[in-house]
Design a protein around this motif. Sequence first.
Motif, mmCIF file in Angstrom:
data_model
loop_
_atom_site.group_PDB
_atom_site.id
_atom_site.type_symbol
_atom_site.label_atom_id
_atom_site.label_comp_id
_atom_site.label_asym_id
_atom_site.label_seq_id
_atom_site.Cartn_x
_atom_site.Cartn_y
_atom_site.Cartn_z
ATOM 1 N N HIS A 33 0.839 -1.197 0.000
ATOM 2 C CA HIS A 33 0.000 0.000 0.000
ATOM 3 C C HIS A 33 0.874 1.247 0.000
ATOM 4 O O HIS A 33 2.064 1.192 0.310
ATOM 5 C CB HIS A 33 -0.910 0.020 1.222
ATOM 6 C CG HIS A 33 -1.989 -1.020 1.191
ATOM 7 N ND1 HIS A 33 -3.195 -0.830 0.551
ATOM 8 C CD2 HIS A 33 -2.026 -2.279 1.701
ATOM 9 C CE1 HIS A 33 -3.937 -1.917 0.683
ATOM 10 N NE2 HIS A 33 -3.254 -2.813 1.372
ATOM 11 N N ILE A 34 0.254 2.379 -0.328
ATOM 12 C CA ILE A 34 0.911 3.675 -0.220
ATOM 13 C C ILE A 34 0.441 4.333 1.076
ATOM 14 O O ILE A 34 -0.757 4.557 1.268
ATOM 15 C CB ILE A 34 0.588 4.580 -1.418
ATOM 16 C CG1 ILE A 34 1.084 3.942 -2.714
ATOM 17 C CG2 ILE A 34 1.225 5.956 -1.232
ATOM 18 C CD1 ILE A 34 0.736 4.732 -3.971
ATOM 19 N N LEU A 183 3.297 0.973 -9.130
ATOM 20 C CA LEU A 183 4.162 0.210 -8.225
ATOM 21 C C LEU A 183 3.344 -0.451 -7.124
ATOM 22 O O LEU A 183 3.585 -1.605 -6.758
ATOM 23 C CB LEU A 183 5.203 1.134 -7.590
ATOM 24 C CG LEU A 183 6.378 1.561 -8.458
ATOM 25 C CD1 LEU A 183 7.175 2.659 -7.757
ATOM 26 C CD2 LEU A 183 7.280 0.381 -8.765
ATOM 27 N N SER A 184 2.386 0.286 -6.596
ATOM 28 C CA SER A 184 1.585 -0.239 -5.494
ATOM 29 C C SER A 184 0.569 -1.271 -5.954
ATOM 30 O O SER A 184 0.498 -2.377 -5.411
ATOM 31 C CB SER A 184 0.873 0.922 -4.783
ATOM 32 O OG SER A 184 0.010 0.439 -3.778
ATOM 33 N N THR A 185 -0.209 -0.929 -6.979
ATOM 34 C CA THR A 185 -1.319 -1.795 -7.362
ATOM 35 C C THR A 185 -0.899 -2.992 -8.196
ATOM 36 O O THR A 185 -1.426 -4.093 -8.041
ATOM 37 C CB THR A 185 -2.387 -0.996 -8.132
ATOM 38 O OG1 THR A 185 -1.788 -0.415 -9.300
ATOM 39 C CG2 THR A 185 -2.974 0.097 -7.267
ATOM 40 N N ARG A 186 0.079 -2.798 -9.087
ATOM 41 C CA ARG A 186 0.463 -3.875 -9.998
ATOM 42 C C ARG A 186 1.666 -4.679 -9.505
ATOM 43 O O ARG A 186 1.789 -5.869 -9.802
ATOM 44 C CB ARG A 186 0.770 -3.313 -11.385
ATOM 45 C CG ARG A 186 -0.423 -2.619 -12.033
ATOM 46 C CD ARG A 186 -0.046 -2.072 -13.399
ATOM 47 N NE ARG A 186 -1.130 -1.264 -13.968
ATOM 48 C CZ ARG A 186 -1.050 -0.622 -15.128
ATOM 49 N NH1 ARG A 186 0.073 -0.669 -15.837
ATOM 50 N NH2 ARG A 186 -2.067 0.090 -15.571
ATOM 51 N N GLN A 187 2.567 -4.023 -8.786
ATOM 52 C CA GLN A 187 3.799 -4.697 -8.376
ATOM 53 C C GLN A 187 3.869 -4.951 -6.876
ATOM 54 O O GLN A 187 4.859 -5.464 -6.377
ATOM 55 C CB GLN A 187 5.008 -3.873 -8.825
ATOM 56 C CG GLN A 187 5.076 -3.679 -10.326
ATOM 57 C CD GLN A 187 6.306 -2.911 -10.745
ATOM 58 O OE1 GLN A 187 7.387 -3.065 -10.182
ATOM 59 N NE2 GLN A 187 6.171 -2.058 -11.754
ATOM 60 N N ILE A 191 5.012 1.683 -0.281
ATOM 61 C CA ILE A 191 5.515 3.040 -0.468
ATOM 62 C C ILE A 191 5.140 3.886 0.748
ATOM 63 O O ILE A 191 3.990 3.871 1.192
ATOM 64 C CB ILE A 191 4.939 3.674 -1.751
ATOM 65 C CG1 ILE A 191 5.357 2.853 -2.980
ATOM 66 C CG2 ILE A 191 5.406 5.120 -1.899
ATOM 67 C CD1 ILE A 191 4.679 3.281 -4.264
ATOM 68 N N VAL A 192 6.127 4.597 1.271
ATOM 69 C CA VAL A 192 5.899 5.518 2.377
ATOM 70 C C VAL A 192 6.331 6.892 1.894
ATOM 71 O O VAL A 192 7.484 7.074 1.493
ATOM 72 C CB VAL A 192 6.709 5.128 3.627
ATOM 73 C CG1 VAL A 192 6.384 6.074 4.787
ATOM 74 C CG2 VAL A 192 6.432 3.679 4.023
ATOM 75 N N MET A 193 5.411 7.842 1.919
ATOM 76 C CA MET A 193 5.764 9.174 1.410
ATOM 77 C C MET A 193 5.328 10.280 2.352
ATOM 78 O O MET A 193 4.251 10.225 2.949
ATOM 79 C CB MET A 193 5.167 9.410 0.019
ATOM 80 C CG MET A 193 3.676 9.548 -0.020
ATOM 81 S SD MET A 193 3.113 9.975 -1.707
ATOM 82 C CE MET A 193 1.358 10.249 -1.395
ATOM 83 N N LEU A 204 -3.493 9.076 -4.123
ATOM 84 C CA LEU A 204 -2.635 7.904 -4.095
ATOM 85 C C LEU A 204 -2.738 7.054 -2.833
ATOM 86 O O LEU A 204 -2.697 5.824 -2.911
ATOM 87 C CB LEU A 204 -1.167 8.325 -4.268
ATOM 88 C CG LEU A 204 -0.740 8.877 -5.616
ATOM 89 C CD1 LEU A 204 0.732 9.286 -5.560
ATOM 90 C CD2 LEU A 204 -0.949 7.828 -6.704
ATOM 91 N N ALA A 205 -2.792 7.702 -1.692
ATOM 92 C CA ALA A 205 -2.591 6.970 -0.436
ATOM 93 C C ALA A 205 -3.840 6.197 -0.012
ATOM 94 O O ALA A 205 -4.943 6.727 -0.010
ATOM 95 C CB ALA A 205 -2.186 7.938 0.663
ATOM 96 N N SER A 206 -3.620 4.944 0.348
ATOM 97 C CA SER A 206 -4.698 4.158 0.931
ATOM 98 C C SER A 206 -4.657 4.214 2.450
ATOM 99 O O SER A 206 -5.640 3.883 3.126
ATOM 100 C CB SER A 206 -4.601 2.692 0.473
ATOM 101 O OG SER A 206 -3.329 2.149 0.798
ATOM 102 N N HIS A 207 -3.496 4.626 2.997
ATOM 103 C CA HIS A 207 -3.346 4.798 4.440
ATOM 104 C C HIS A 207 -2.686 6.151 4.696
ATOM 105 O O HIS A 207 -1.772 6.535 3.978
ATOM 106 C CB HIS A 207 -2.491 3.687 5.051
ATOM 107 C CG HIS A 207 -3.106 2.324 4.944
ATOM 108 N ND1 HIS A 207 -3.173 1.635 3.760
ATOM 109 C CD2 HIS A 207 -3.676 1.530 5.881
ATOM 110 C CE1 HIS A 207 -3.771 0.470 3.963
ATOM 111 N NE2 HIS A 207 -4.079 0.383 5.234
#
Length: 218
Positions: A33-34, A183-187, A191-193, A204-207
Amino acid sequence: MKGTPAIRLAHVSVTIGQTAILEHVDASIMRGHITALIGPNGAGKTTLLQAILGLRPYSGTIEFLSPEGKPHRPRIGYVPQSLTIDRQAAVTVLEFFAFEFQRRPVWLGITRKARENAEAALERLEAVRLIDRPLGRLSGGELQRVLLALALHRDPEILFLDEPVSGVDVAGGHLFCDVLESLSTRQNRTIVMVSHDLSVVSQLASHVLCLNRTIACR
């Protein structure tokens, strides 16, 4: 396994001198997740990122976990908010990449393989045109593209980004968002931003972890 913790933080605190920058941060960063770190200036967002990366002393516990929940050393990519560069330096983007892509000293020449690897990495960010440009002459947005291209070439399991679209033009911002979402959904990359741009966060972020010395909300 997507949705399991990739990083677990327990009672993480950072003190610089007599000033508490972070206090008792407890959180889990979910795999695949992002996760966005948001909060006001001075809230400790970049400090927390640096603590997770081992770049800043801290107290408490930071654990990287495998999909099975066991201690793990993941491949990590990191794109800082800014990179101090001598604007007069003659080092080109290609030479910057070659430091990683070849073993022989750059001053002996760039190998064909190193150039091919650099071109492939930059192509992903539509930045091949920058390959022969001096690093010191890149704009902030162009430098961000180069740094992200290099980080992604390392095939990181976890990617850390500090203000990834800061200084990036609108087209570049859309490209960054597309790359990160893929990157998040397919691979299944984690990701932490850190971001002040709430439009990017909402897209973008789910969390989301809202930080103000500690976790204010999530």
